[in-house]
Design a protein around this motif. Structure first.
Motif, short mmCIF file in Angstrom:
data_model
loop_
_atom_site.label_atom_id
_atom_site.label_comp_id
_atom_site.label_asym_id
_atom_site.label_seq_id
_atom_site.Cartn_x
_atom_site.Cartn_y
_atom_site.Cartn_z
N MET A 1 42.47 43.22 43.11
CA MET A 1 41.61 43.40 41.94
C MET A 1 40.43 42.44 41.96
SD MET A 1 42.89 45.80 40.16
CE MET A 1 42.13 45.61 38.55
N THR B 1 36.61 43.25 42.65
CA THR B 1 35.59 43.87 41.81
C THR B 1 34.84 42.80 41.03
OG1 THR B 1 36.85 44.14 39.77
CG2 THR B 1 37.17 45.81 41.47
N VAL C 1 33.93 42.95 38.01
CA VAL C 1 34.51 42.78 36.68
C VAL C 1 35.56 41.67 36.72
CG1 VAL C 1 36.06 43.85 35.01
CG2 VAL C 1 34.06 45.10 35.81
N GLU C 2 36.37 41.70 37.76
CA GLU C 2 37.41 40.69 37.87
C GLU C 2 36.80 39.30 38.09
OE1 GLU C 2 41.43 40.36 37.24
OE2 GLU C 2 40.13 42.12 37.13
N LYS D 1 35.41 38.11 34.86
CA LYS D 1 36.49 37.70 33.97
C LYS D 1 36.93 36.27 34.32
CE LYS D 1 40.56 39.84 34.03
NZ LYS D 1 41.49 40.96 33.92
N ALA E 1 26.41 42.44 37.96
CA ALA E 1 27.06 43.05 36.80
C ALA E 1 26.04 43.79 35.95
CB ALA E 1 27.78 41.98 35.97
N ASP F 1 34.87 51.92 29.86
CA ASP F 1 34.71 51.01 30.99
C ASP F 1 33.44 50.19 30.82
OD1 ASP F 1 35.06 50.00 33.72
OD2 ASP F 1 33.39 51.33 34.22
N ARG G 1 33.83 47.50 28.16
CA ARG G 1 34.60 46.35 28.62
C ARG G 1 33.74 45.44 29.49
NH1 ARG G 1 40.07 46.35 28.16
NH2 ARG G 1 40.29 45.12 30.05
N ALA G 2 32.97 46.03 30.39
CA ALA G 2 32.11 45.22 31.26
C ALA G 2 31.06 44.49 30.43
CB ALA G 2 31.44 46.11 32.31
N ASP H 1 43.74 44.83 32.27
CA ASP H 1 43.31 45.26 33.60
C ASP H 1 44.49 45.37 34.57
OD1 ASP H 1 40.53 45.62 33.30
OD2 ASP H 1 40.27 43.45 33.20
N CYS I 1 34.92 48.71 36.93
CA CYS I 1 36.10 47.89 37.24
C CYS I 1 36.92 48.49 38.38
CB CYS I 1 36.96 47.69 36.00
SG CYS I 1 37.79 49.16 35.42
N PRO J 1 44.32 51.08 35.35
CA PRO J 1 44.48 49.88 34.51
C PRO J 1 45.13 50.23 33.18
CG PRO J 1 42.13 50.32 34.96
CD PRO J 1 42.91 51.38 35.63
#
Lengths: 231, 211
Positions: free
Chosen positions: A20, A23, A25-26, A29, A52, A82, A85-86, B23, B41, B56
């Motif tokens: 994960m 990505t 996004v990860e 985070k 991003a 999605d 969230r990003a 996630d 993601c 997810p």
């Protein structure tokens, strides 16, 4: 990969996390959590934020296209989720940095903005800011100095004219709050194994992926985002 | 210290901890066809009826809410496995059992949104609650045995547990550190004197003479 899903054994969970973490996004985070948990401002993740932003923009356009082309509303709403969230992550990351720069600004008058003077006078810290952040801090400092000048300093005697020092006899900036780096943070290893040299012990702290450690911030400071992530 | 000294509450809100857990990958069984989703993601799908696929947790919940899939609870959520975990937690007071880092958040989200997909849900739910209670109690009792040190390592502590115990652990470690390092003490003291000033502005002493 298909069989081990949801198995819950730690080795497999780790594989997931590694997979994960590729990505953005990860990565974002992780950057957000690190920033939130660290007592001082960390290096701005310029490339990551740029990527991003680009991806968010791209998906925004895609969603608009979908809506125009009569795409299945379910699919559109999932893309929108999605996207949300990003965007939430990106905003949270940018915002937590600003909060750090200006924390407590409204709750005090003489104490001025929390760390902005401190960050500004220290080259190393200042270079951790992005260009827009630098502009923001500069403006904040100017506004705050002007405000202090007008409301307080102009009414005080000549010896008390600095927003940074208590009086003319102060040898250093004794009214600039500094972040407390002698603090403890919770962290996890992002590698299978990491060894940390402690200040008060001969024996290093050895961590595997499943370990959570509370350690002095300054002993892991350099490893954040490399071998260690704050949680 | 932004966000730490400023509020006595947790660093991450429960919603934020949950967001992070969303996630985690889950297996779902869709009941419809859908093209692959190329998300920021990651890429998921394609989706076919009755063909299990990994997505997810947030996506699993979103599809579930719309009646488009069933969620397969992760294997660690079986009554058998949880019973073993609970026994392990109770027997060994010194260490924690290996549970997924987000076990509390994942199970909560599944209980809230996919209850009919979890076999023996009442049993599973009460087992997870017990495991959680035993573990939190264990953290508390273990913290009583804290000694002056610059690091505390706890294997298998979960995300929500870290967030709950963090304020206390950080404060106690700081107190020990302060006692162990007299040189630092001066710094810490000046910091703590400064702290209240941030909240309640005080006129510096030497300025007061001019009032």
């Amino acid at each position: 990969m298909a069989e081990d899903l949801g198995d819950g054994s730690t080795a497999e969970m780790d594989e997931y996390e590694t997979l994960m973490s590729t990505t953005d996004v990860e990565l974002l985070k992780t950057a957000w959590r690190n920033e939130k948990a660290a007592p001082e401002i960390l290096q701005f993740q310029a490339l990551l934020v740029k990527r991003a932003r680009e991806q968010i923009q791209l998906v925004e356009e895609t969603v608009e296209e979908f809506e125009g082309s009569g795409m299945d509303p379910l699919t559109v709403s999932l893309y929108q989720m999605d996207l949300d969230r990003a965007q939430f992550l990106l905003r949270s990351y940018l915002r937590v940095r600003l909060q750090k720069v200006t924390a407590n600004s409204l709750s005090c008058v003489l104490q001025i903005e929390k760390y902005m003077f401190y960050i500004w006078k220290n080259d190393n810290l200042r270079n951790r800011l992005s260009e827009p952040e630098k502009i923001f801090v500069k403006r904040c400092i100017n506004d705050m100095e002007k405000h202090i000048e007008e409301t307080v300093l102009s009414k005080l005697p000549d010896n008390y004219q600095s927003a940074r020092r208590q009086s003319i006899i102060s040898e250093e900036d004794d009214m600039v709050p500094e972040p407390q780096l002698d603090t403890f943070v919770a962290c996890k290893s992002s590698k299978n194994f990491v060894s940390i040299r402690l200040v008060d012990s001969e024996r290093p702290l050895e961590m595997e992926r499943h370990d959570v450690s509370f350690v002095l911030y300054k002993v892991i400071e350099d490893k954040i985002g490399v071998e260690i992530d704050l949680v | 210290m932004a966000g730490q000294s400023d509020s006595p509450i947790s660093l991450f809100s429960p919603e934020e901890v949950e967001f992070i857990a969303e996630d985690e990958l889950m297996e779902i069984v869709p009941n419809m066809r859908m093209d692959p989703l190329n998300f920021i993601c990651g890429d998921f799908g394609p989706f076919f009826p009755q063909i299990p696929v990994k997505v997810p947790l947030w996506l699993a919940v979103a599809l579930k809410k719309r009646g488009k899939c069933t969620i397969r609870p992760p294997q660690w959520m079986s009554v058998e496995n949880l019973t073993q975990l609970l026994e392990g937690e109770r027997e060994d007071q010194g260490t924690f059992q290996a549970v997924p880092f987000h076990y509390i958040e994942i199970s909560r989200l599944l209980f809230d949104h996919a209850r009919e997909d979890i076999p023996d849900i009442y049993m599973v739910r009460s087992l997870i609650e017990d495991i959680r209670d035993v573990r939190l109690h264990k953290v508390e009792t273990n913290l009583e045995k804290f000694s002056a040190t610059s690091a505390v390592k706890i294997a298998h502590l979960s995300a929500m547990e870290v967030n709950v115990v963090r304020p206390f652990v950080v404060r106690s470690l700081q107190a020990f550190y302060k006692h162990d390092n007299p040189v630092v003490t001066a710094d810490l003291d000046s910091m703590s004197n400064r702290q209240p000033q941030v909240r309640q502005p005080q006129v510096p002493n030497n300025a007061r003479r001019f009032e």
